[in-house]
Design a protein around this motif. Structure first.
Motif, mmCIF file in Angstrom:
data_model
loop_
_atom_site.group_PDB
_atom_site.id
_atom_site.type_symbol
_atom_site.label_atom_id
_atom_site.label_comp_id
_atom_site.label_asym_id
_atom_site.label_seq_id
_atom_site.Cartn_x
_atom_site.Cartn_y
_atom_site.Cartn_z
ATOM 1 N N CYS A 82 9.487 28.123 -31.824
ATOM 2 C CA CYS A 82 9.501 28.577 -33.212
ATOM 3 C C CYS A 82 8.718 27.549 -34.008
ATOM 4 O O CYS A 82 8.937 26.348 -33.855
ATOM 5 C CB CYS A 82 10.930 28.680 -33.744
ATOM 6 S SG CYS A 82 10.970 29.030 -35.519
ATOM 7 N N CYS A 113 9.413 33.358 -40.683
ATOM 8 C CA CYS A 113 8.419 34.436 -40.553
ATOM 9 C C CYS A 113 8.915 35.551 -39.652
ATOM 10 O O CYS A 113 8.398 36.656 -39.692
ATOM 11 C CB CYS A 113 7.090 33.890 -40.048
ATOM 12 S SG CYS A 113 7.054 33.552 -38.280
ATOM 13 N N CYS A 172 8.981 34.820 -33.984
ATOM 14 C CA CYS A 172 9.619 34.343 -32.752
ATOM 15 C C CYS A 172 10.986 34.973 -32.531
ATOM 16 O O CYS A 172 11.547 34.875 -31.458
ATOM 17 C CB CYS A 172 9.789 32.827 -32.823
ATOM 18 S SG CYS A 172 11.030 32.333 -34.068
#
Ligand code: FES
Ligand code: FES
Lengths: 160, 773
Positions: free
Chosen positions: A136, A101, A104
């Motif tokens: 993460c 995604c 992080c």
């Protein structure tokens, strides 16, 4: 609300701003300077998503007030690449699928930026320890660790 | 481009995410934008008396304080998956009006010039609470006379589910050996690194309401919002933006999904709300909390004759968008990969004064796999057999496929489409070197070290329909764009879909733009859940691309005066085989296909094609987890020494992305197995509201060198590429494999491992007092 004028350097550029003294450095970067690459995952100092480099050290920008950065020299994720050329750590993350995604990721990149500078040939155990302050939720860390190793090699090869 | 499907190409998404240019909802800035903060109940159960917001309203910079009274009569948030009439009485209102039922329930919203000011104002709102007794433990809440959450319901049991096949009582009576056990799976949840957030803006002139940050199921959420606001659907535009992880939790319709747009419309200014972590842990869906009482009956050789489960699912204070599908899926897939002819499962869905619940990656399978696989190990222990051998004796064989399990979920009977369960199992055992580890274990025991090996066999489900939409288009500059109705939650959807399209159209993935999650650009869509991206969204893109390819070739054949099968489509050009000079670019063809141009008979103008891919049945990917652990009997710490996942996805579009799903899912499974728990005290207070209390695995707790064996042995007949989903199998077997490994390691202590998480303090307690399981 009490305010103060500050002057600082971010990614090589000078800024002069007036800020509320209670504003965090992370909010200042994101809102006042529109550098939204620095992310907030917890705002209480655990997840590391907000990690930036301040005067050469990796710090959590959610735990600092903007006024504490008065006179400082900062580096954020926006300052890592040179133009369109990715930094070797960024390249390694891309090549080794070190992100999903991506939320992080800026924090990991900035943590590694300092860590690999101080410890150019780290072992896997040392990398994992250095990254233990960054959370993460997507990758399970395996590819992040791989990317960190690859980045160390790239950096050594390019003499950076 | 040939060979694109199945290639581990670098992701299209990454350059923007690596350089800080990804735009998540918290990064959005609109002129005149205000900031919202939500006042949440500090009480698990209380009647609300007068709310006084005057001091908050008087604070400079505060624009509005919205309570249930200001909101007026609005509907409750409906169930998205599996609505049932019985659930209607317990749906959540956007703001509490006369009663709060969990810590974190929204009571009011402050809108101010900044989030700082909005939070200041929250402290100035006084609410009269009259505390009520809370129902915290689902066992007690289910009993008559427990404090009732919803009077209309009459008790706290919102639904009873029954799955049944064969004759359980008879088969149990005939069994050589019966084992009963209680298993507890703790409350924990997805916890994406990006918290939830929304921005809404209303244009009073055009009446267009735009909402950013609507993830996972944007088109569904638009429909719900349209209904709750009584505003036409076509005048609502929802935009997903970058999404920082979903895992089932993010993107469902929550109270804030109404409150933020409502405020923007009412105030005529854009409003942003970004959840903080403390809010997230108390407001976003919790998951997984179940208590199972199970009995299994086996023959002396380990053959399973019957399985009988009675379980309680603690669903929290309201029924949210997932209805009761988590317990439903648990029951449907509890038998897993084994031939269990006699199966009965009775479920009580219970409401408690805790945060409402929903799905979390591998919903029902993480829980059920833990229960079943622990039981299988207990059977092996009781019969003196090797746990691997007991599994071998019970696997459904490949030639028995399709296999009807006997239950149903989401309106579909559970029918396994295909699979080679023994194959995946043996692959995992070989990869972890099962025999060698057993020998190592024996040697370690002699040195006083406690090694254990654990297996967890999983049957997942994937590719939930009912359909997905895609359109593929060549624009006037010759560029190809895929419009997908699916949504991204950060899993690499754009890359996967570009690979599928590129393979058909002879283009590299970088040359294809993928657009998703914007209702203005993609008129139809379902979204991202149930491991449906590659399968259902991919199926739609594949078919649309094939249609477009046919159209391109038909048009080129006419213009080049050649036969369609003499044409080659490659690198953005069509040429006649053997005559590279006789060629047209996609740009030429797009222009030739414009309205008004002469087209082959029957061809629609415009170089585009669309498809609705229908998926009436789910596929059931499967695999085996194998874990080797070492338990420190002094500290209760569990170290994961080796981990293997062998998992069949039918066909991997991008193996690196698939492996990333396995390993990432595993980390979440490890959290659920060893660390994560949403803890409530006896009064119903949530104690885990920061990352200091809710422990996510870090790089130190996750194992190095996880072996992810991606199997493509049994492509599903339900999909043109044979692909099944890959999103959940990494999580759902982890609780089982790790718990089995820990139990194996601690076998000399005679402990019973039947509850998660296996945190150091629980394990120490077990070691010191083996009967305390
Ligand atoms: S946001 Fe700063 S550590 Fe999490
Ligand atoms: S890539 Fe999503 S949290 Fe790390």
């Amino acid at each position: 609300m009490s305010e103060r004028a500050i002057r600082l350097k971010v990614n090589g550029r000078e800024y002069q701003r007036t800020v509320e003294v209670r504003k965090t450095l992370a909010d200042f970067l994101r809102e006042d300077l529109e550098l939204t690459g620095t992310h907030l995952g917890c705002e209480h100092g655990v997840c590391g998503a907000c990690t930036i480099v301040m005067d050469g050290e990796a710090v959590r920008s959610c735990l600092l007030f903007a006024v504490q950065a008065d006179g400082a020299d900062l580096l954020t994720v926006e300052g890592l690449a040179e133009g369109e050329a990715l930094h070797p750590i960024q390249e390694a993350f891309w090549e080794h699928h070190g992100l999903q995604c991506g939320f992080c990721t800026p924090g990991f990149l900035m943590t590694l930026y300092c860590f690999l500078r101080d410890r150019p040939r780290p072992s896997e155990a040392e990398i994992r320890e250095a990254l233990a302050g960054n959370l993460c939720r997507c990758t399970g860390y395996q590819n992040i660790v791989l990317a960190a190793k690859a980045a160390a090699e790239k950096l050594a090869a390019t003499g950076r | 481009m040939a060979g694109l499907i199945g290639a581990s190409i670098k992701r299209k998404e990454d350059p923007r995410l690596l350089t800080g240019r990804g735009r998540y909802v918290a990064d959005l800035r609109l002129p005149g934008m205000l900031h919202a903060a939500v006042l949440r109940s500090p009480h698990p159960h209380a009647r609300l008396r007068a709310t006084d917001a005057s001091a908050a309203r008087a604070l400079p910079g505060v624009v509005a304080v919205i309570t249930a009274r200001d909101l007026g009569p609005v509907g409750r948030i409906p169930v998205r998956l599996g609505p049932r009439p019985s659930l209607e009485a317990c749906l959540q209102p956007p703001l509490a009006s006369d009663r709060v039922r969990y810590v974190g329930e929204p009571i009011a919203v402050v809108v101010a010039a900044s989030r700082y000011l909005a939070e200041d104002a929250l402290e100035r709102i006084t609410v009269g609470y009259e505390p009520l007794q809370a129902a915290v433990d689902a066992r007690l809440a289910a009993e008559a006379g427990a404090p009732a959450l919803h009077e209309a319901l009459g008790g706290n049991v919102v639904e009873r589910l029954l799955t049944q096949s064969g004759d359980v009582a008879g088969a149990l009576a005939a069994a050589d050996r019966r084992i009963r056990e209680r298993f507890v799976v703790q409350r924990h949840t997805g916890v994406p690194m990006e918290t939830r957030g929304l921005v809404a803006a209303y244009d009073a002139g055009t009446r267009l309401l735009t909402v950013w940050g609507v993830a996972k199921v944007p088109h569904w959420n638009r429909r719900v919002l349209a209904e709750l606001l009584d505003h036409p659907e076509h005048l609502i535009r929802v935009v997903e933006l970058e999404v920082g992880g979903g895992f089932g939790v993010r993107g469902e319709f929550y109270p804030e999904d109404l409150l933020v747009p409502w405020a923007a419309m009412r105030l005529g200014r854009p409003v942003q709300w970004v959840e903080d972590r403390r809010e997230h842990l108390m407001a976003a869906n919790h998951s997984r909390e179940q208590l199972h009482d199970v009995e299994i009956g086996v023959r002396r050789d380990g053959t399973i004759l019957a399985l009988h489960d009675r379980f309680l699912a603690d669903l929290g204070a309201y029924i949210r968008t997932h209805g009761v599908i988590v317990p439903e899926l648990t029951a449907a897939l509890l038998p897993g990969p084994y031939r269990i002819r006699n199966y009965r499962c009775e479920v009580l869905c219970v409401l408690t004064n805790k945060t409402p619940t929903g799905t979390y990656r591998g919903p029902g399978r993480f829980e059920g796999t833990f229960v079943r696989e622990r039981l299988v190990d207990m059977v092996a222990g009781a019969l003196g057999l090797d746990p691997a051998e007991v599994r071998r004796r019970n696997f459904i064989q490949p030639e028995e496929m399709p296999y009807e399990v006997g239950g149903a979920a989401l309106g579909q009977p559970t029918v396994y489409d295909c699979g080679n369960y023994p194959g995946a199992f043996e692959t995992a055992l070989a990869a972890i070197d099962y025999k060698a580890v057993r020998e190592e274990q024996a040697a370690a025991r002699r040195q006083g070290r406690h090694l254990g090996i654990g297996l967890g066999c999983v049957v997942e489900k994937a590719g939930l329909g009912p359909w997905e939409y895609a359109r593929v288009e060549v624009d006037g500059s010759g560029q190809v764009t895929v419009y997908s109705g699916a949504a991204s939650v950060g899993q690499g959807l754009e890359t996967t879909l570009a690979q599928i399209c590129g393979e058909e159209l002879g283009l590299p993935a970088e040359a294809i733009t993928v657009i998703h999650g914007d209702s203005a650009l993609v008129p139809f869509g379902i979204g991202a859940f149930a491991s449906r991206g590659a399968m259902v969204a991919g199926g739609a893109v594949l078919e649309a691309s094939r249609r477009l390819r046919a159209k391109i070739l038909a048009l080129a054949a006419r213009l080049l005066e050649a036969r369609g099968d003499d044409l080659v489509l490659d690198h953005g050009r069509v040429h006649v085989r053997g005559a590279p000079g006789r060629a047209l670019s996609l740009r030429d063809l797009a222009r030739a296909a414009a309205p008004g141009q002469p087209l082959p008979p029957g061809m629609e103008p415009g170089l585009s094609a669309q498809h609705f891919f229908e998926a009436p049945r789910m596929s059931y990917p499967y695999g085996t987890h194998a874990a080797v652990v070492e338990v420190d009997a002094e500290t209760g710490q569990v170290a994961l020494l080796k981990y293997v996942i062998a998992y069949d996805v039918g066909r991997a579009i991008n193996p690196a992305i698939v492996a990333g799903q396995f390993v990432g899912g595993l980390a979440q499974g490890i959290g659920g197995a060893l660390y994560e728990e949403l803890v409530y005290d006896a009064d119903g207070q949530l104690l885990t509201t920061t990352f200091m209390d809710y422990l996510l695995p870090t790089a130190m707790e996750t194992p190095a060198g996880v072996v992810a064996k991606i199997l493509e042995e049994t492509p599903t007949p339900l999909h043109p590429l044979g692909s099944k989903g890959a999103g959940e199998g990494g999580s759902s077997g982890a609780g089982a494999a790790i718990a089995n490994a820990v139990a194996d390691a601690l076998a000399p202590f005679g402990v019973v491992v039947n509850a998660l998480p296996l945190s150091p303090d629980r394990l120490l307690r077990l070691i010191l007092n083996p009967g305390s399981g």
